[in-house]
Design a protein around this motif. Structure first.
Motif, PDB file in Angstrom:
ATOM      1  N   ALA A 152      48.519  34.927  43.307  1.00 38.17           N
ATOM      2  CA  ALA A 152      47.802  35.493  44.413  1.00 38.17           C
ATOM      3  C   ALA A 152      48.958  35.222  45.985  1.00 38.17           C
ATOM      4  O   ALA A 152      49.100  36.390  46.689  1.00 38.17           O
ATOM      5  CB  ALA A 152      46.570  34.915  44.846  1.00 38.17           C
TER       6      ALA A 152
ATOM      7  N   GLN B 123      51.729  37.652  45.245  1.00 38.57           N
ATOM      8  CA  GLN B 123      51.423  39.043  45.327  1.00 38.57           C
ATOM      9  C   GLN B 123      51.471  39.400  46.774  1.00 38.57           C
ATOM     10  O   GLN B 123      51.846  40.593  47.084  1.00 38.57           O
ATOM     11  CB  GLN B 123      50.170  39.282  44.420  1.00 38.57           C
TER      12      GLN B 123
ATOM     13  N   TYR C 216      44.403  42.600  30.552  1.00 42.23           N
ATOM     14  CA  TYR C 216      44.860  42.436  31.875  1.00 42.23           C
ATOM     15  C   TYR C 216      43.243  42.341  32.612  1.00 42.23           C
ATOM     16  O   TYR C 216      42.366  43.517  32.201  1.00 42.23           O
ATOM     17  CB  TYR C 216      45.609  43.540  32.145  1.00 42.23           C
ATOM     18  N   THR C 217      43.187  41.994  33.561  1.00 46.03           N
ATOM     19  CA  THR C 217      42.052  41.955  34.515  1.00 46.03           C
ATOM     20  C   THR C 217      42.082  43.219  35.182  1.00 46.03           C
ATOM     21  O   THR C 217      42.981  43.954  35.423  1.00 46.03           O
ATOM     22  CB  THR C 217      41.814  40.813  35.479  1.00 46.03           C
ATOM     23  N   PRO C 218      40.873  43.775  35.772  1.00 46.85           N
ATOM     24  CA  PRO C 218      40.483  44.725  36.570  1.00 46.85           C
ATOM     25  C   PRO C 218      41.667  44.894  37.679  1.00 46.85           C
ATOM     26  O   PRO C 218      42.095  45.776  38.259  1.00 46.85           O
ATOM     27  CB  PRO C 218      39.121  44.891  37.047  1.00 46.85           C
ATOM     28  N   ASP C 219      41.535  43.538  38.346  1.00 52.03           N
ATOM     29  CA  ASP C 219      42.414  43.585  39.534  1.00 52.03           C
ATOM     30  C   ASP C 219      43.884  43.731  39.199  1.00 52.03           C
ATOM     31  O   ASP C 219      44.696  44.169  40.066  1.00 52.03           O
ATOM     32  CB  ASP C 219      42.233  42.036  40.180  1.00 52.03           C
ATOM     33  N   THR C 220      44.449  43.004  38.283  1.00 50.07           N
ATOM     34  CA  THR C 220      45.834  43.187  37.784  1.00 50.07           C
ATOM     35  C   THR C 220      46.109  44.762  37.487  1.00 50.07           C
ATOM     36  O   THR C 220      47.035  45.407  37.848  1.00 50.07           O
ATOM     37  CB  THR C 220      45.995  42.554  36.448  1.00 50.07           C
TER      38      THR C 220
ATOM     39  N   ALA D 123      44.299  47.296  38.736  1.00 47.99           N
ATOM     40  CA  ALA D 123      44.199  47.989  40.075  1.00 47.99           C
ATOM     41  C   ALA D 123      45.635  47.987  40.633  1.00 47.99           C
ATOM     42  O   ALA D 123      46.107  49.026  41.346  1.00 47.99           O
ATOM     43  CB  ALA D 123      43.097  47.712  40.799  1.00 47.99           C
ATOM     44  N   TRP D 124      46.129  46.704  41.018  1.00 47.28           N
ATOM     45  CA  TRP D 124      47.405  46.397  41.588  1.00 47.28           C
ATOM     46  C   TRP D 124      48.480  47.144  40.880  1.00 47.28           C
ATOM     47  O   TRP D 124      49.421  47.888  41.654  1.00 47.28           O
ATOM     48  CB  TRP D 124      47.628  45.100  41.306  1.00 47.28           C
TER      49      TRP D 124
ATOM     50  N   SER E 206      48.593  50.758  41.759  1.00 50.44           N
ATOM     51  CA  SER E 206      49.054  51.166  43.123  1.00 50.44           C
ATOM     52  C   SER E 206      50.534  51.116  43.291  1.00 50.44           C
ATOM     53  O   SER E 206      51.073  51.617  44.167  1.00 50.44           O
ATOM     54  CB  SER E 206      48.283  50.210  44.071  1.00 50.44           C
TER      55      SER E 206
ATOM     56  N   ALA F  97      37.960  41.661  31.790  1.00 43.51           N
ATOM     57  CA  ALA F  97      37.578  40.988  32.775  1.00 43.51           C
ATOM     58  C   ALA F  97      37.886  39.501  32.745  1.00 43.51           C
ATOM     59  O   ALA F  97      37.716  38.787  33.611  1.00 43.51           O
ATOM     60  CB  ALA F  97      36.008  41.488  33.241  1.00 43.51           C
TER      61      ALA F  97
ATOM     62  N   GLN G  96      47.801  37.764  32.443  1.00 42.79           N
ATOM     63  CA  GLN G  96      48.738  38.546  33.537  1.00 42.79           C
ATOM     64  C   GLN G  96      49.923  38.187  33.618  1.00 42.79           C
ATOM     65  O   GLN G  96      50.576  39.201  34.385  1.00 42.79           O
ATOM     66  CB  GLN G  96      47.721  38.427  34.866  1.00 42.79           C
TER      67      GLN G  96
END
Length: 681
Positions: free
Chosen positions: A158, A161, A367-371, A373-374, A377, A390, A397
């Motif tokens: 985190a 990133q 891969y998590t949804p946060d990964t 989405a990043w 982007s 999830a 990751q």
């Protein structure tokens, strides 16, 4: 209870008996005797566990799994060993199954309760017992060190990133991987891998042959240097490139130099400055860490860290547990580690299968949804829904798997066969071999016959040149045809050697085993005899022109690494005679030749036949894989896959089809015993 377990003296006698017959190493027996001398009250099962834990270490396992051994002792321990023939008239040692008959897991675990010899964690006991696993303490410590160092890097994800300039990263990625450039094959996994590695202090890029691992890492380095040079203060990153063997380092040296030269950096500000900041020199891990003669220790360690910001390790499947622990210990806490390798290849010869274990979940992403989405982007690429989880772990990751091969097309027999083997699909393997693929051949032999029947002999000596598959005649005739005159300058001699080495790389026979008629120890002298009978080499023993040799131990004085292959050549001299010298590729990317006196080579062996393990990091235009006539614990899916993927343009399988050894091997996976992943749970 078996008499061998009646008391510790009887158990030591059993261990010595196994060692005398070559079933165990002398080291294994010596370790058991050492523990017996050092402590009172060591039970027979404790002494046996110590010897077997040492034995398993020699077979590449980090530990001994008591339950596996009790379930199938012969298979779990590979005793008796592959290809081991007993002396005529000698009584064979008792089999492990007979010795352990009637012993339960509870019995064995209870016998390991010994405060002086066995611990369950921190301490100084020589053995560590964790559940059903027994370790030599040093390897339990290596596992903990590797797990702890990787987890510490993943914990800062985190933070890393958040510190990345997302807009600048996205622009750099788009410059090197234009959006929409990959069509019809799903997302651009090379671009996704670059993004994932850019945000983490630890990353793995895995993939099969031709999936673009080198291309990906070169572009990753360009992205990282572009961001560093645009930062404040603008300072290029200190990047080092390394590989586990000299051969792997030389191959990466050549491929990375070409990849850097071809990079299109027009879309990056100061693109040529970025190119100049990407290193092309590759070293071995031993040289990187600074090997110290006659010791396992290195100059660089936790108290003397490497001066590096980014370390890339290629062919990471060949890196054993001890070496991985040494690399992580010598790496500054803020430095980035990127591992490249094929997770499906054979693991390292030494203990541990670090890359394979860390990549166990790679095919399914997690891969998590946060990964996801990043990644979307900064790359514009969408990870398929089936790879989203999830509950994905921090390790998931950091692992990117490249999924499209640029080397093998969809019609390639080699590519299809490798994929079928890798999937463990026995029926598909048979179908691919039965199809008329131009790049595949099969030589079926009689399991009851010695490996000298006409078809196999013709394959090795002649090959099938009309089909683009050479045998050993090709390099030996190249040697003769292109021999320079006695007054030739050094450059001409070097060019001759370069041509012979290139011709030799057109074909290599690979074996699963070392011992027995179908192992390298049986086939090398047999093949030398065939070549001598064909008039292609002057002798079949000793040093002779045309003899190919494999370096079996690093020799820093000569600059030769374990796995290097050289060819013996007779250099012409003015009086009409000749001098034997062994020509090796220079290994430094210069395409030069290193000439060595045969008398200076103390650790080499003839290499007409090469084990699949030793072939890792190599490629041959035509590779043939000879399987033995009966199943053996070493025969697994990973071994067959690794053998197939050593071939660039042609592959030949040599086997006794009636014995179904291929099918049975494909159905089995390498099971390297370890508890490494427990630390990531």
């Amino acid at each position: 209870m078996n008499p061998a377990l009646a008391d510790s003296h009887a158990t030591l006698a059993l261990v010595d008996h196994w060692a005398r017959h070559g079933w165990l190493r002398a080291l294994d027996a010596a370790f058991a005797r050492f523990l017996f001398r050092e402590a009172d009250g060591a039970s027979p099962l404790l002494i046996l566990a110590a010897a077997l834990a040492s034995h398993q270490l020699g077979r590449g396992h980090a530990c001994l799994d008591l339950a596996d051994v009790l379930g199938d002792p012969g298979f779990a321990l590979s005793l008796p060993p592959e290809g081991r023939l007993e002396e005529e008239g000698a009584a064979p040692p008792p089999l492990p199954a007979a010795v352990l008959a009637g012993v339960s897991l509870t019995d064995w675990q209870a016998a390991l309760v010994h405060a002086q010899l066995v611990g369950s964690g921190q301490g100084s006991t020589p053995l560590v017992c964790v559940g059903r696993r027994v370790y030599l303490r040093r390897y339990w410590q290596y596992e903990g060190a590797v797990c702890g160092a990787i987890k510490a890097r993943l914990a800062r994800l985190a933070e890393r990133q958040a510190g990345l300039p997302a807009a600048a990263l996205g622009s750099a990625l788009d410059a090197l991987f234009p959006r929409g450039a990959v069509a019809g094959t799903g997302p651009d996994w090379q671009k996704l891998a670059c993004a994932m590695a850019a945000r983490s202090a630890f990353a793995i890029v895995t993939g099969g042959p031709g999936t673009g691992k080198t291309t990906t890492v070169v572009r990753l380095l360009a992205v990282l240097q572009a961001l560093a040079l645009a930062g404040s203060p603008a300072r290029p990153l200190r990047i080092r490139l390394a590989a586990p063997t000299g051969k792997a380092a030389a191959r990466l040296n050549e491929s990375i130099a070409g990849a850097v030269a071809r990079l299109d950096l027009a879309g990056l500000p100061d693109g040529e400055q970025v190119r100049a900041a990407i290193p092309v020199e590759v070293t071995t891990l031993h040289r990187l860490l600074g090997s110290r003669p006659d010791t396992r220790h290195f100059r660089h360690h936790a108290g003397n860290l490497l001066a590096v910001d980014v370390l890339v390790v290629d062919e990471a499947s060949m890196v054993d547990l001890e070496m991985m622990a040494a690399v992580l210990a010598a790496l500054p806490p803020e430095a980035r580690l990127v591992l490249l390798g094929d997770k499906d290849q054979l693991a390292s010869v030494e203990a541990g299968a670090v890359l394979g274990e860390l990549c166990q979940r790679a095919a399914d992403g997690h891969y998590t949804p946060d990964t996801v989405a990043w990644l979307a982007s900064v790359t514009g690429e969408q990870v398929p829904a089936g790879l989203v989880d999830a509950a994905g772990t921090p390790l998931d990751q950091a692992v990117a798997m490249l999924r499209h091969s640029h080397r093998f097309s969809s019609t390639s027999g080699i590519g299809q066969l490798a994929a079928a083997v890798n999937d463990g699909d026995v029926d598909r393997v048979g179908a691919v071999l039965a199809a008329a693929h131009a790049d595949l051949a099969r030589v079926e032999v009689d399991a009851r016959a010695a490996p000298d029947e006409a078809a196999f002999r013709r394959l090795v000596v002649e090959g099938s040149p009309a089909d683009g598959r050479e045998g050993y005649r090709h390099y030996l005739e190249t040697l003769r045809r292109s021999r320079p005159p006695a007054d030739a300058p050094q450059a001409a001699l070097d060019a001759w050697a370069t041509g012979v080495l290139a011709a030799h790389g057109q074909f290599q026979l690979l074996c699963a085993l070392r011992r027995g008629p179908w192992g390298v120890e049986g086939l090398n002298p047999r093949i030398a005899g065939w070549l001598q009978a064909a008039g292609l080499i002057p002798a079949a023993e000793g040093w002779y022109e045309g003899r190919p040799v494999l370096v079996t131990r690093n020799d820093y004085g000569l600059g030769l690494m374990n796995g290097d292959i050289g060819i013996t050549l007779a250099l012409p001299v003015a009086d009409g005679g000749s001098l034997l010298r062994v020509a090796f590729p220079s290994g430094d990317g210069s395409k030069g030749i290193k000439w060595v006196l045969p008398s200076r080579l103390q650790a080499v062996e003839t290499v007409f036949a090469l084990t699949v393990h030793k072939s890792q990091g190599s490629e041959f235009t035509h590779a043939a894989l000879a399987l033995p006539d009966s199943l053996n614990p070493i025969l697994t899916r990973e071994l067959v896959y690794t053998g197939i993927t050593r071939a660039r343009s042609g592959f030949t399988l040599v086997d006794a089809a009636a014995s179904r050894v291929l099918e049975r091997a494909v159905a089995r996976r390498v099971l390297r015993l370890s508890g490494l992943l427990d630390g990531f749970a």
